[in-house]
Design an enzyme around this catalytic site. Structure first.
Site, PDB file in Angstrom:
ATOM      1  N   ASN A   1      -7.741  29.230  39.455  1.00 60.95           N
ATOM      2  CA  ASN A   1      -7.517  29.595  40.846  1.00 60.95           C
ATOM      3  C   ASN A   1      -6.440  30.676  40.816  1.00 60.95           C
ATOM      4  OD1 ASN A   1      -6.446  29.817  43.455  1.00 60.95           O
ATOM      5  ND2 ASN A   1      -6.583  27.631  43.900  1.00 60.95           N
ATOM      6  N   ILE A  25      -6.655  25.751  37.175  1.00 63.73           N
ATOM      7  CA  ILE A  25      -5.279  26.126  36.885  1.00 63.73           C
ATOM      8  C   ILE A  25      -4.930  27.348  37.729  1.00 63.73           C
ATOM      9  CG2 ILE A  25      -3.605  26.732  35.115  1.00 63.73           C
ATOM     10  CD1 ILE A  25      -4.975  23.927  34.763  1.00 63.73           C
ATOM     11  N   LYS A  26      -3.854  27.214  38.499  1.00 66.55           N
ATOM     12  CA  LYS A  26      -3.446  28.304  39.386  1.00 66.55           C
ATOM     13  C   LYS A  26      -2.543  29.283  38.645  1.00 66.55           C
ATOM     14  CE  LYS A  26      -3.243  27.223  44.270  1.00 66.55           C
ATOM     15  NZ  LYS A  26      -2.335  26.866  45.375  1.00 66.55           N
ATOM     16  N   ILE A  27      -2.917  30.541  38.690  1.00 66.78           N
ATOM     17  CA  ILE A  27      -2.138  31.617  38.072  1.00 66.78           C
ATOM     18  C   ILE A  27      -1.911  32.696  39.126  1.00 66.78           C
ATOM     19  CG2 ILE A  27      -2.133  33.414  36.286  1.00 66.78           C
ATOM     20  CD1 ILE A  27      -3.918  31.616  34.579  1.00 66.78           C
ATOM     21  N   ILE A  46      -3.779  23.020  40.224  1.00 64.51           N
ATOM     22  CA  ILE A  46      -2.379  22.819  39.857  1.00 64.51           C
ATOM     23  C   ILE A  46      -1.839  24.138  39.302  1.00 64.51           C
ATOM     24  CG2 ILE A  46      -3.009  21.923  37.550  1.00 64.51           C
ATOM     25  CD1 ILE A  46      -0.429  20.145  37.775  1.00 64.51           C
TER      26      ILE A  46
END
Length: 370
Positions: A167, A144-146, A113
Site C-alpha cells: 500500500n 505493507i505501507k510504504i 501496516i
C-alpha cells in the site's frame, strides 16, 4: 438490512471497496470488526502510526495489558514491544478478513501496516523493515505501507519485485502518483523476471484528499474571485490521478503484465474524513465514485454514508477530466503553487506520523519500565 446499511451496499455495488481506516485490539476482542465486515460491507482495514498511537495509547484501554506484561517480563526493547503489539492487531484483522480475501481472489480482504515513519527518507531501511513486517505478520492478505517519498519509490519497486504486496501511502500530487505507478510497473516486471506469480501481488496507491483542501483553502482565503475554488483541489487532484491510472491501464506495457495475471494497482482514497464542517460530511465519498477504487474511511465517515442512506451512486470521476484540468489551471491563476503545497503536505504527513510513533514509543517505554 436496515436502510442505513443499504447506502454502503450501493456504494460497494458502484465499484468502491469500503475499507475501515482504524484498528485496535478492542475491535478484535469485542468482535466489532467481524460485525462490520458481516453487516457493513467493510472489505479491508488500514492502519497507520497515528491510529496505533491512539488505540494502544488510549489511557482507558486494558486490551493490551496482558501482552505488555509478557513483553515487560521478557525485557524487550520498546521498538520490539510496539512491533509485537501492532503486528498482533494486524494479524488478527487479517484473520477476520481472510474469507473476504479468498472470495475476492486476493483483491480485497487486505489489512495495511506501515513501515516506521522514521525511515521515510531511507530506502534501504524501508526495504528491510517491509520484509520484516511481511514475515512477522505472516498472512497472505497483509499490505505493507510504504510512503511515496522520493526515497520510498525505489523501495516500493524492490519490495513488489520480491512478491510482497504494498500500500503506497502519503500521495498528494498527480505528478508523484505517476512516479508511484511507474515504480509499481517496474516492481511487477522485476517480480515476473524473478519467476513470481503476479496474481498473488496486490497494490493500492493511497491518495490523501482532505489535507489538500485544508492547505489550499487556507491559501485561497475567504474572499475574492477564487472563492468558488474552495474545496475543489482535493477531489480534482484525485480525479486527475485516476485519469492517469486509466491511461496506464490502456497501455501495451500494462497489457503484457495483465496477461501474466497481474492485478492493477488500484487508487485508494485516503484522508476522506471531512475536516471543514462547512463541507458535506460525505463529500470525499460521493465525489470520488467509480469502479475499481478503494475508499478507506474513518468510522465517522462510514456512519455518515450509512446515515444518508443514498440508494444509488453514479460515477463521479469518469467524464470529469476536462473540468478537472480547468480547475487546476484556475488554482494556478489564483496564485496557488500546487507543487509547493503537495511537497509541504508530504513533509507534514511524514512528520505527523513520526511524532505519533514517537509518542507511542514513549508511552510504551513507560509501561515497560514502570
Amino acid at each position: 438490512m436496515s436502510h442505513h446499511e443499504s447506502a454502503l451496499k450501493s456504494l460497494s455495488q458502484a465499484g468502491v471497496s469500503i475499507w475501515l481506516d482504524d484498528l485496535s485490539r478492542a475491535r478484535l476482542n469485542t468482535g466489532s470488526l467481524a460485525a462490520d465486515v458481516a453487516e457493513r460491507h467493510i472489505v479491508g482495514v488500514t492502519s497507520n502510526p497515528s491510529i496505533f498511537a491512539k488505540s494502544i495509547g488510549d489511557p482507558d484501554t486494558t486490551d493490551y495489558d496482558e501482552q505488555l506484561a509478557d513483553l515487560r517480563e521478557r525485557d524487550v526493547t520498546v521498538g520490539e514491544a510496539v512491533r509485537m503489539m501492532t503486528t498482533a492487531d494486524v494479524r488478527g484483522a487479517c484473520d477476520v478478513l481472510s474469507e473476504t480475501y479468498e472470495r475476492s481472489q486476493g483483491v480485497d480482504g487486505r489489512v495495511s501496516i506501515e513501515v516506521s515513519p522514521f525511515f521515510a527518507r531511507d530506502t534501504a531501511k524501508t526495504i528491510a523493515e517491509a520484509r520484516q513486517l511481511h514475515w512477522l505478520v505472516d498472512r497472505p492478505n497483509v499490505l505493507i505501507k510504504i510512503p511515496a517519498t522520493q526515497e520510498g519509490l525505489p523501495a516500493i519497486r524492490a519490495v513488489l519485485g520480491q512478491g510482497i504486496s504494498v500500500n503506497v501511502t502519503l500521495i498528494f500530487a498527480p505528478e508523484r502518483y505517476k512516479e508511484v505507478l511507474e515504480a509499481f510497473l517496474l516492481g511487477l516486471e522485476d517480480a515476473k523476471a524473478n519467476g513470481l506469480d503476479l496474481s498473488r501481488i496486490e497494490s493500492v496507491a493511497s491518495f490523501f484528499i482532505s489535507r489538500i483542501d485544508t492547505e489550499v483553502d487556507n491559501r485561497l482565503g475567504d474572499a475574492g474571485a477564487s472563492a468558488e475554488l474552495r474545496g475543489t483541489a482535493g477531489i480534482t487532484s484525485a480525479r486527475l490521478a485516476f485519469e492517469h491510472y486509466e491511461s496506464v491501464l490502456a497501455s501495451d506495457r500494462w497489457k503484457a503484465l495483465e496477461d501474466e495475471g497481474a492485478h492493477p494497482q488500484r487508487l485508494l482514497w485516503a484522508s476522506t474524513g471531512v475536516k471543514n464542517p462547512a463541507y458535506p460530511s460525505t463529500m470525499y465519498v460521493d465525489e470520488l465514485v467509480t469502479e475499481n477504487v478503494v475508499n478507506t474511511m474513518p468510522q465517522a465517515t462510514i456512519d455518515a454514508v450509512a446515515a444518508q442512506g443514498q440508494e444509488s451512486f453514479s460515477d463521479t470521476i469518469r467524464g470529469t477530466y476536462e473540468t478537472s484540468h480547468a480547475v487546476m489551471a484556475g488554482l494556478a491563476d489564483a496564485g496557488v503553487d500546487m507543487a509547493e503545497v503537495t511537497q509541504l503536505l508530504e513533509d507534514q504527513g511524514v512528520k505527523s506520523f513520526a511524532d505519533a510513533w514517537q509518542g507511542l514509543l514513549d508511552g510504551i517505554e513507560k509501561s515497560l519500565r514502570g
